[in-house]
Scaffold this motif. Structure first.
Motif, PDB file in Angstrom:
ATOM      1  N   SER A 163       0.832  -1.201   0.000  1.00 47.87           N
ATOM      2  CA  SER A 163       0.000   0.000   0.000  1.00 47.87           C
ATOM      3  C   SER A 163       0.870   1.257   0.000  1.00 47.87           C
ATOM      4  O   SER A 163       1.998   1.246   0.483  1.00 47.87           O
ATOM      5  N   ALA A 164       0.322   2.327  -0.523  1.00 47.16           N
ATOM      6  CA  ALA A 164       1.060   3.583  -0.610  1.00 47.16           C
ATOM      7  C   ALA A 164       1.460   4.044   0.788  1.00 47.16           C
ATOM      8  O   ALA A 164       0.744   3.828   1.758  1.00 47.16           O
ATOM      9  N   GLY A 165       2.619   4.657   0.919  1.00 48.85           N
ATOM     10  CA  GLY A 165       3.077   5.140   2.204  1.00 48.85           C
ATOM     11  C   GLY A 165       3.729   4.062   3.051  1.00 48.85           C
ATOM     12  O   GLY A 165       4.102   4.297   4.194  1.00 48.85           O
ATOM     13  N   GLY A 166       3.895   2.875   2.499  1.00 45.64           N
ATOM     14  CA  GLY A 166       4.536   1.776   3.210  1.00 45.64           C
ATOM     15  C   GLY A 166       6.041   1.977   3.267  1.00 45.64           C
ATOM     16  O   GLY A 166       6.532   3.069   2.991  1.00 45.64           O
ATOM     17  N   PRO A 167       6.761   0.938   3.613  1.00 43.57           N
ATOM     18  CA  PRO A 167       8.217   1.073   3.781  1.00 43.57           C
ATOM     19  C   PRO A 167       8.950   1.247   2.456  1.00 43.57           C
ATOM     20  O   PRO A 167       8.396   0.994   1.391  1.00 43.57           O
ATOM     21  N   GLU A 168      10.205   1.696   2.568  1.00 40.21           N
ATOM     22  CA  GLU A 168      11.104   1.683   1.411  1.00 40.21           C
ATOM     23  C   GLU A 168      11.389   0.236   1.038  1.00 40.21           C
ATOM     24  O   GLU A 168      11.276  -0.658   1.882  1.00 40.21           O
ATOM     25  N   ALA A 169      11.783   0.042  -0.187  1.00 44.43           N
ATOM     26  CA  ALA A 169      12.129  -1.316  -0.606  1.00 44.43           C
ATOM     27  C   ALA A 169      13.521  -1.672  -0.067  1.00 44.43           C
ATOM     28  O   ALA A 169      14.409  -0.840  -0.006  1.00 44.43           O
ATOM     29  N   ARG A 170      13.662  -2.921   0.296  1.00 47.16           N
ATOM     30  CA  ARG A 170      14.977  -3.452   0.641  1.00 47.16           C
ATOM     31  C   ARG A 170      15.646  -3.836  -0.674  1.00 47.16           C
ATOM     32  O   ARG A 170      14.978  -4.355  -1.561  1.00 47.16           O
ATOM     33  N   GLY A 171      16.932  -3.587  -0.794  1.00 44.61           N
ATOM     34  CA  GLY A 171      17.560  -3.942  -2.059  1.00 44.61           C
ATOM     35  C   GLY A 171      19.060  -3.868  -2.006  1.00 44.61           C
ATOM     36  O   GLY A 171      19.630  -3.362  -1.048  1.00 44.61           O
ATOM     37  N   ALA A 172      19.694  -4.391  -3.033  1.00 44.99           N
ATOM     38  CA  ALA A 172      21.157  -4.383  -3.086  1.00 44.99           C
ATOM     39  C   ALA A 172      21.612  -4.713  -4.494  1.00 44.99           C
ATOM     40  O   ALA A 172      20.871  -5.315  -5.271  1.00 44.99           O
ATOM     41  N   GLN A 173      22.852  -4.312  -4.790  1.00 46.48           N
ATOM     42  CA  GLN A 173      23.486  -4.836  -5.995  1.00 46.48           C
ATOM     43  C   GLN A 173      23.770  -6.314  -5.766  1.00 46.48           C
ATOM     44  O   GLN A 173      23.975  -6.747  -4.626  1.00 46.48           O
ATOM     45  N   ALA A 174      23.771  -7.063  -6.845  1.00 46.55           N
ATOM     46  CA  ALA A 174      23.864  -8.513  -6.718  1.00 46.55           C
ATOM     47  C   ALA A 174      25.044  -9.035  -7.525  1.00 46.55           C
ATOM     48  O   ALA A 174      25.042  -8.987  -8.747  1.00 46.55           O
ATOM     49  N   GLY A 175      26.064  -9.522  -6.818  1.00 47.09           N
ATOM     50  CA  GLY A 175      27.229 -10.089  -7.487  1.00 47.09           C
ATOM     51  C   GLY A 175      26.954 -11.496  -7.983  1.00 47.09           C
ATOM     52  O   GLY A 175      25.896 -12.079  -7.704  1.00 47.09           O
ATOM     53  N   ALA A 176      27.935 -12.040  -8.713  1.00 49.62           N
ATOM     54  CA  ALA A 176      27.804 -13.380  -9.276  1.00 49.62           C
ATOM     55  C   ALA A 176      27.470 -14.383  -8.181  1.00 49.62           C
ATOM     56  O   ALA A 176      28.068 -14.366  -7.111  1.00 49.62           O
ATOM     57  N   GLY A 177      26.500 -15.235  -8.451  1.00 51.91           N
ATOM     58  CA  GLY A 177      26.137 -16.288  -7.510  1.00 51.91           C
ATOM     59  C   GLY A 177      25.089 -15.887  -6.494  1.00 51.91           C
ATOM     60  O   GLY A 177      24.573 -16.742  -5.772  1.00 51.91           O
ATOM     61  N   THR A 178      24.760 -14.599  -6.413  1.00 50.66           N
ATOM     62  CA  THR A 178      23.709 -14.176  -5.476  1.00 50.66           C
ATOM     63  C   THR A 178      22.408 -14.899  -5.806  1.00 50.66           C
ATOM     64  O   THR A 178      21.982 -14.925  -6.959  1.00 50.66           O
ATOM     65  N   ARG A 179      21.797 -15.517  -4.764  1.00 49.58           N
ATOM     66  CA  ARG A 179      20.553 -16.261  -4.983  1.00 49.58           C
ATOM     67  C   ARG A 179      19.421 -15.560  -4.247  1.00 49.58           C
ATOM     68  O   ARG A 179      19.567 -15.183  -3.088  1.00 49.58           O
ATOM     69  N   LEU A 180      18.320 -15.382  -4.929  1.00 51.05           N
ATOM     70  CA  LEU A 180      17.145 -14.749  -4.340  1.00 51.05           C
ATOM     71  C   LEU A 180      16.056 -15.802  -4.143  1.00 51.05           C
ATOM     72  O   LEU A 180      15.768 -16.565  -5.062  1.00 51.05           O
ATOM     73  N   GLU A 181      15.461 -15.823  -2.953  1.00 46.43           N
ATOM     74  CA  GLU A 181      14.312 -16.689  -2.680  1.00 46.43           C
ATOM     75  C   GLU A 181      13.066 -15.824  -2.875  1.00 46.43           C
ATOM     76  O   GLU A 181      12.815 -14.901  -2.111  1.00 46.43           O
ATOM     77  N   LEU A 182      12.305 -16.138  -3.902  1.00 48.15           N
ATOM     78  CA  LEU A 182      11.224 -15.240  -4.327  1.00 48.15           C
ATOM     79  C   LEU A 182       9.838 -15.753  -3.952  1.00 48.15           C
ATOM     80  O   LEU A 182       8.843 -15.234  -4.452  1.00 48.15           O
ATOM     81  N   ASP A 183       9.777 -16.748  -3.071  1.00 49.03           N
ATOM     82  CA  ASP A 183       8.471 -17.367  -2.806  1.00 49.03           C
ATOM     83  C   ASP A 183       7.511 -16.444  -2.083  1.00 49.03           C
ATOM     84  O   ASP A 183       6.306 -16.664  -2.103  1.00 49.03           O
ATOM     85  N   ARG A 184       8.009 -15.420  -1.403  1.00 44.14           N
ATOM     86  CA  ARG A 184       7.095 -14.422  -0.849  1.00 44.14           C
ATOM     87  C   ARG A 184       7.644 -13.021  -1.070  1.00 44.14           C
ATOM     88  O   ARG A 184       8.818 -12.851  -1.384  1.00 44.14           O
ATOM     89  N   GLY A 185       6.762 -12.026  -0.881  1.00 41.66           N
ATOM     90  CA  GLY A 185       7.163 -10.649  -1.094  1.00 41.66           C
ATOM     91  C   GLY A 185       6.928 -10.207  -2.537  1.00 41.66           C
ATOM     92  O   GLY A 185       6.497 -10.985  -3.386  1.00 41.66           O
ATOM     93  N   ARG A 186       7.180  -8.938  -2.762  1.00 41.60           N
ATOM     94  CA  ARG A 186       7.010  -8.342  -4.097  1.00 41.60           C
ATOM     95  C   ARG A 186       8.388  -7.864  -4.558  1.00 41.60           C
ATOM     96  O   ARG A 186       9.107  -7.234  -3.798  1.00 41.60           O
ATOM     97  N   TRP A 187       8.734  -8.148  -5.802  1.00 42.07           N
ATOM     98  CA  TRP A 187      10.110  -7.995  -6.245  1.00 42.07           C
ATOM     99  C   TRP A 187      10.233  -7.219  -7.557  1.00 42.07           C
ATOM    100  O   TRP A 187       9.378  -7.334  -8.440  1.00 42.07           O
ATOM    101  N   LEU A 188      11.337  -6.499  -7.644  1.00 39.12           N
ATOM    102  CA  LEU A 188      11.750  -5.871  -8.902  1.00 39.12           C
ATOM    103  C   LEU A 188      13.227  -6.252  -9.094  1.00 39.12           C
ATOM    104  O   LEU A 188      14.061  -5.977  -8.232  1.00 39.12           O
TER     105      LEU A 188
END
Ligand code: ZN
Length: 249
Positions: A163-188
């Motif tokens: 919803s609008a006004g919620g938290p900032e997104a958590r994020g980072a640059q991703a080096g080789a081999g970085t694995r993301l678990e995407l089963d929950r949350g909203r992602w870009l």
């Protein structure tokens, strides 16, 4: 589905071939490309042909649109504008016809694709957490893929942060081999650039995405930068476009 995600190839055939060789050594259901097949590099036709043969889905990027004459290049850097003009001169009718068929966004799948961002599929560079949160709140899909910045990175919001006004997104640059678990949350998610990385790692970037396991892994592959640089040197393209490949900027 097991997907190989490519973006921002920018007419760098040596880099594209190295990435496809890695993909071919594994099992993927489809290859998706987030756009900017041409511009900057010296081999637009070979790259467009390979992408048209190998990718089941491809977006159009701002550089592709500029080459088609469908985008004003007054805000392009001098070198980028020079590359657009050069590419227009050399591109075959087949390359232009291929690019003309493409759109800058595709929201027909479970994962949404945008060349640049969900709110501006052509131009917006998504680089900051507050901006990414706004973009994520605008996307219908839970997971979206973007290119354009040439930086391998990701942003995520908790499911209840939509919803609008919620938290900032958590994020980072991703080096080789970085694995993301995407089963929950909203992602870009940005896979980084195949043909002109700008995150300090000169290796070609791409992303494995498994939409059954809901996981993604960032990949980097070394390629013959000399080959790409020599191809640029053999043209009228600015030589700076060759030099930057060695430093990933
Ligand atoms: Zn690009």
């Amino acid at each position: 589905m097991r997907l190989a995600i490519l973006s921002d190839i920018h007419a760098n055939l040596a880099a594209l071939e190295a990435v496809l060789a890695e993909i071919d050594g594994d099992e993927f259901d489809e290859i998706w490309c987030l756009g900017d097949v041409v511009g900057y590099g010296a081999e637009p036709d070979a790259c467009a042909q390979l992408v048209s043969e190998r990718a089941s889905l491809c977006l159009v990027g701002n550089h592709d649109l500029a080459v088609l004459g469908a985008l004003d290049i007054s805000s392009f850097s001098p070198a980028a504008a020079e590359a657009v003009r050069w590419t227009r001169e050399v591109a075959t009718p087949e390359t232009l016809e291929f690019l003309e068929r493409l759109e800058p966004a595709d929201i027909s799948h479970e994962v949404a694709l945008y060349h640049a961002s969900p709110r501006d599929p052509v131009w917006e560079y998504v680089l900051w957490p507050d901006q990414a949160a706004e973009c994520i709140r605008m996307q219908d899909a839970r997971v979206s893929l973007v290119g354009h910045s040439h930086v391998a990175l990701f942003f995520a919001l908790p499911e209840d942060g939509a919803s609008a006004g919620g938290p900032e997104a958590r994020g980072a640059q991703a080096g080789a081999g970085t694995r993301l678990e995407l089963d929950r949350g909203r992602w870009l998610i940005n896979p980084g650039s195949v043909g002109q990385p700008r995150d300090g790692d000169p290796r070609a970037a791409w992303l494995e995405l498994d939409t059954d396991a809901w996981a993604a892994t960032y990949r980097r592959v070394e390629y013959e930068i000399d080959r790409a640089a020599e191809a640029i040197a053999a043209t009228d393209l600015p030589e700076h476009l060759a030099r930057r490949l060695y430093v990933g900027q």
